[in-house]
Design a protein around this motif. Sequence first.
Motif, PDB file in Angstrom:
ATOM      1  N   ASP A 163      -2.856 -19.328  -3.908  1.00 35.52           N
ATOM      2  CA  ASP A 163      -4.196 -19.281  -4.487  1.00 35.52           C
ATOM      3  C   ASP A 163      -4.665 -20.640  -5.000  1.00 35.52           C
ATOM      4  O   ASP A 163      -5.833 -20.794  -5.352  1.00 35.52           O
ATOM      5  N   VAL A 164      -3.775 -21.648  -5.017  1.00 30.03           N
ATOM      6  CA  VAL A 164      -4.185 -22.992  -5.443  1.00 30.03           C
ATOM      7  C   VAL A 164      -3.752 -24.098  -4.480  1.00 30.03           C
ATOM      8  O   VAL A 164      -4.210 -25.230  -4.612  1.00 30.03           O
ATOM      9  N   THR A 165      -2.878 -23.787  -3.542  1.00 30.12           N
ATOM     10  CA  THR A 165      -2.447 -24.765  -2.539  1.00 30.12           C
ATOM     11  C   THR A 165      -2.509 -24.111  -1.163  1.00 30.12           C
ATOM     12  O   THR A 165      -2.446 -22.889  -1.040  1.00 30.12           O
ATOM     13  N   ALA A 166      -2.607 -24.913  -0.141  1.00 32.09           N
ATOM     14  CA  ALA A 166      -2.662 -24.401   1.231  1.00 32.09           C
ATOM     15  C   ALA A 166      -1.242 -24.067   1.701  1.00 32.09           C
ATOM     16  O   ALA A 166      -0.667 -24.747   2.551  1.00 32.09           O
ATOM     17  N   THR A 167      -0.662 -23.018   1.092  1.00 33.75           N
ATOM     18  CA  THR A 167       0.715 -22.628   1.351  1.00 33.75           C
ATOM     19  C   THR A 167       0.820 -21.108   1.401  1.00 33.75           C
ATOM     20  O   THR A 167      -0.106 -20.392   1.011  1.00 33.75           O
ATOM     21  N   ASP A 168       1.956 -20.637   1.864  1.00 34.26           N
ATOM     22  CA  ASP A 168       2.263 -19.213   1.800  1.00 34.26           C
ATOM     23  C   ASP A 168       3.770 -19.040   1.658  1.00 34.26           C
ATOM     24  O   ASP A 168       4.524 -20.011   1.718  1.00 34.26           O
ATOM     25  N   SER A 169       4.190 -17.837   1.397  1.00 33.20           N
ATOM     26  CA  SER A 169       5.598 -17.432   1.391  1.00 33.20           C
ATOM     27  C   SER A 169       6.423 -17.928   0.216  1.00 33.20           C
ATOM     28  O   SER A 169       7.585 -17.553   0.103  1.00 33.20           O
ATOM     29  N   LEU A 170       5.876 -18.771  -0.635  1.00 31.85           N
ATOM     30  CA  LEU A 170       6.660 -19.334  -1.723  1.00 31.85           C
ATOM     31  C   LEU A 170       5.749 -19.675  -2.902  1.00 31.85           C
ATOM     32  O   LEU A 170       4.677 -20.243  -2.713  1.00 31.85           O
ATOM     33  N   VAL A 171       6.201 -19.310  -4.088  1.00 32.35           N
ATOM     34  CA  VAL A 171       5.536 -19.692  -5.329  1.00 32.35           C
ATOM     35  C   VAL A 171       6.569 -20.443  -6.155  1.00 32.35           C
ATOM     36  O   VAL A 171       7.713 -20.000  -6.278  1.00 32.35           O
ATOM     37  N   CYS A 172       6.192 -21.589  -6.694  1.00 35.41           N
ATOM     38  CA  CYS A 172       7.124 -22.297  -7.560  1.00 35.41           C
ATOM     39  C   CYS A 172       6.363 -23.151  -8.556  1.00 35.41           C
ATOM     40  O   CYS A 172       5.194 -23.462  -8.374  1.00 35.41           O
ATOM     41  N   GLY A 173       7.075 -23.495  -9.615  1.00 36.72           N
ATOM     42  CA  GLY A 173       6.474 -24.303 -10.655  1.00 36.72           C
ATOM     43  C   GLY A 173       7.521 -24.753 -11.650  1.00 36.72           C
ATOM     44  O   GLY A 173       8.722 -24.589 -11.435  1.00 36.72           O
ATOM     45  N   ILE A 174       7.045 -25.305 -12.747  1.00 38.48           N
ATOM     46  CA  ILE A 174       7.910 -25.787 -13.815  1.00 38.48           C
ATOM     47  C   ILE A 174       7.494 -25.084 -15.098  1.00 38.48           C
ATOM     48  O   ILE A 174       6.318 -25.105 -15.480  1.00 38.48           O
ATOM     49  N   ALA A 175       8.464 -24.441 -15.749  1.00 37.00           N
ATOM     50  CA  ALA A 175       8.234 -23.799 -17.043  1.00 37.00           C
ATOM     51  C   ALA A 175       8.609 -24.781 -18.147  1.00 37.00           C
ATOM     52  O   ALA A 175       9.567 -25.550 -18.002  1.00 37.00           O
ATOM     53  N   LEU A 176       7.854 -24.745 -19.239  1.00 39.62           N
ATOM     54  CA  LEU A 176       8.072 -25.668 -20.363  1.00 39.62           C
ATOM     55  C   LEU A 176       8.048 -24.892 -21.671  1.00 39.62           C
ATOM     56  O   LEU A 176       7.168 -24.055 -21.885  1.00 39.62           O
ATOM     57  N   MET A 177       9.012 -25.186 -22.520  1.00 40.26           N
ATOM     58  CA  MET A 177       9.037 -24.579 -23.845  1.00 40.26           C
ATOM     59  C   MET A 177       9.397 -25.651 -24.865  1.00 40.26           C
ATOM     60  O   MET A 177      10.238 -26.504 -24.601  1.00 40.26           O
ATOM     61  N   ASP A 178       8.740 -25.609 -26.026  1.00 38.87           N
ATOM     62  CA  ASP A 178       9.105 -26.444 -27.159  1.00 38.87           C
ATOM     63  C   ASP A 178      10.025 -25.637 -28.063  1.00 38.87           C
ATOM     64  O   ASP A 178      10.129 -24.411 -27.937  1.00 38.87           O
ATOM     65  N   LYS A 179      10.672 -26.300 -28.985  1.00 34.69           N
ATOM     66  CA  LYS A 179      11.532 -25.619 -29.948  1.00 34.69           C
ATOM     67  C   LYS A 179      10.732 -24.513 -30.630  1.00 34.69           C
ATOM     68  O   LYS A 179       9.604 -24.735 -31.074  1.00 34.69           O
ATOM     69  N   GLY A 180      11.304 -23.303 -30.657  1.00 29.29           N
ATOM     70  CA  GLY A 180      10.651 -22.166 -31.294  1.00 29.29           C
ATOM     71  C   GLY A 180       9.767 -21.350 -30.380  1.00 29.29           C
ATOM     72  O   GLY A 180       9.360 -20.242 -30.738  1.00 29.29           O
ATOM     73  N   ASP A 181       9.437 -21.871 -29.195  1.00 30.85           N
ATOM     74  CA  ASP A 181       8.611 -21.121 -28.250  1.00 30.85           C
ATOM     75  C   ASP A 181       9.368 -19.896 -27.734  1.00 30.85           C
ATOM     76  O   ASP A 181      10.600 -19.866 -27.722  1.00 30.85           O
ATOM     77  N   THR A 182       8.613 -18.905 -27.274  1.00 30.62           N
ATOM     78  CA  THR A 182       9.178 -17.666 -26.760  1.00 30.62           C
ATOM     79  C   THR A 182       8.619 -17.351 -25.380  1.00 30.62           C
ATOM     80  O   THR A 182       7.562 -17.870 -24.992  1.00 30.62           O
ATOM     81  N   PHE A 183       9.331 -16.496 -24.650  1.00 26.63           N
ATOM     82  CA  PHE A 183       8.865 -15.935 -23.381  1.00 26.63           C
ATOM     83  C   PHE A 183       9.278 -14.474 -23.425  1.00 26.63           C
ATOM     84  O   PHE A 183      10.456 -14.143 -23.265  1.00 26.63           O
ATOM     85  N   ALA A 184       8.331 -13.602 -23.741  1.00 25.88           N
ATOM     86  CA  ALA A 184       8.617 -12.189 -23.991  1.00 25.88           C
ATOM     87  C   ALA A 184       9.367 -11.548 -22.828  1.00 25.88           C
ATOM     88  O   ALA A 184       9.180 -11.927 -21.657  1.00 25.88           O
ATOM     89  N   LEU A 185      10.219 -10.581 -23.164  1.00 25.55           N
ATOM     90  CA  LEU A 185      10.958  -9.854 -22.135  1.00 25.55           C
ATOM     91  C   LEU A 185       9.978  -9.191 -21.178  1.00 25.55           C
ATOM     92  O   LEU A 185       8.983  -8.596 -21.601  1.00 25.55           O
ATOM     93  N   HIS A 186      10.267  -9.324 -19.891  1.00 22.76           N
ATOM     94  CA  HIS A 186       9.373  -8.824 -18.857  1.00 22.76           C
ATOM     95  C   HIS A 186      10.168  -8.573 -17.580  1.00 22.76           C
ATOM     96  O   HIS A 186      11.336  -8.942 -17.477  1.00 22.76           O
ATOM     97  N   SER A 187       9.503  -7.983 -16.612  1.00 22.75           N
ATOM     98  CA  SER A 187      10.102  -7.798 -15.290  1.00 22.75           C
ATOM     99  C   SER A 187       8.997  -7.900 -14.246  1.00 22.75           C
ATOM    100  O   SER A 187       7.807  -7.888 -14.577  1.00 22.75           O
ATOM    101  N   HIS A 188       9.420  -8.011 -13.002  1.00 19.65           N
ATOM    102  CA  HIS A 188       8.519  -7.997 -11.850  1.00 19.65           C
ATOM    103  C   HIS A 188       9.348  -7.635 -10.636  1.00 19.65           C
ATOM    104  O   HIS A 188      10.566  -7.863 -10.626  1.00 19.65           O
ATOM    105  N   PRO A 189       8.749  -7.045  -9.623  1.00 21.25           N
ATOM    106  CA  PRO A 189       9.516  -6.593  -8.459  1.00 21.25           C
ATOM    107  C   PRO A 189      10.221  -7.723  -7.694  1.00 21.25           C
ATOM    108  O   PRO A 189      11.285  -7.507  -7.117  1.00 21.25           O
TER     109      PRO A 189
END
Length: 125
Positions: A34-60
């Motif tokens: 949806d932002v690059t002329a690509t298919d079949s793969l999604v990737c990126g870089i996640a960033l967290m500072d001290k104290g940051d959270t990433f709530a428990l979740h799931s996906h298929p």
Amino acid sequence: MTHPVRIDQANLPDVTWDDPARGSVRWKTLISGDVTATDSLVCGIALMDKGDTFALHSHPQPELYFGLEGEVDVQINGVAHRLKPGVALFIPGDAVHGVLAADEPVRWFYTFAADAFADIAYSFA
């Protein structure tokens, strides 16, 4: 997709969830149909500072994390797995995972086998 795509993460903005209940994790989307002329793969870089959270979740879709900087415990189905530079974590599809709190600044590469980030159906606990 018939042509290579080059993305420089330094030119990308940090993105975060609109809902703070999902956590304070930020990310930069590198590859997503949806932002690059690509298919079949999604990737990126996640960033967290001290104290940051990433709530428990799931996906298929299964997901892979690869540690770039810092160390953090990633909860996967109730078990803590230490992510640090050079360590890869495979997260099976539908596994409940997240980061309860970062002890220090941390960055990791993530990827999904999907055409676009919008195709990832997140379900937060």
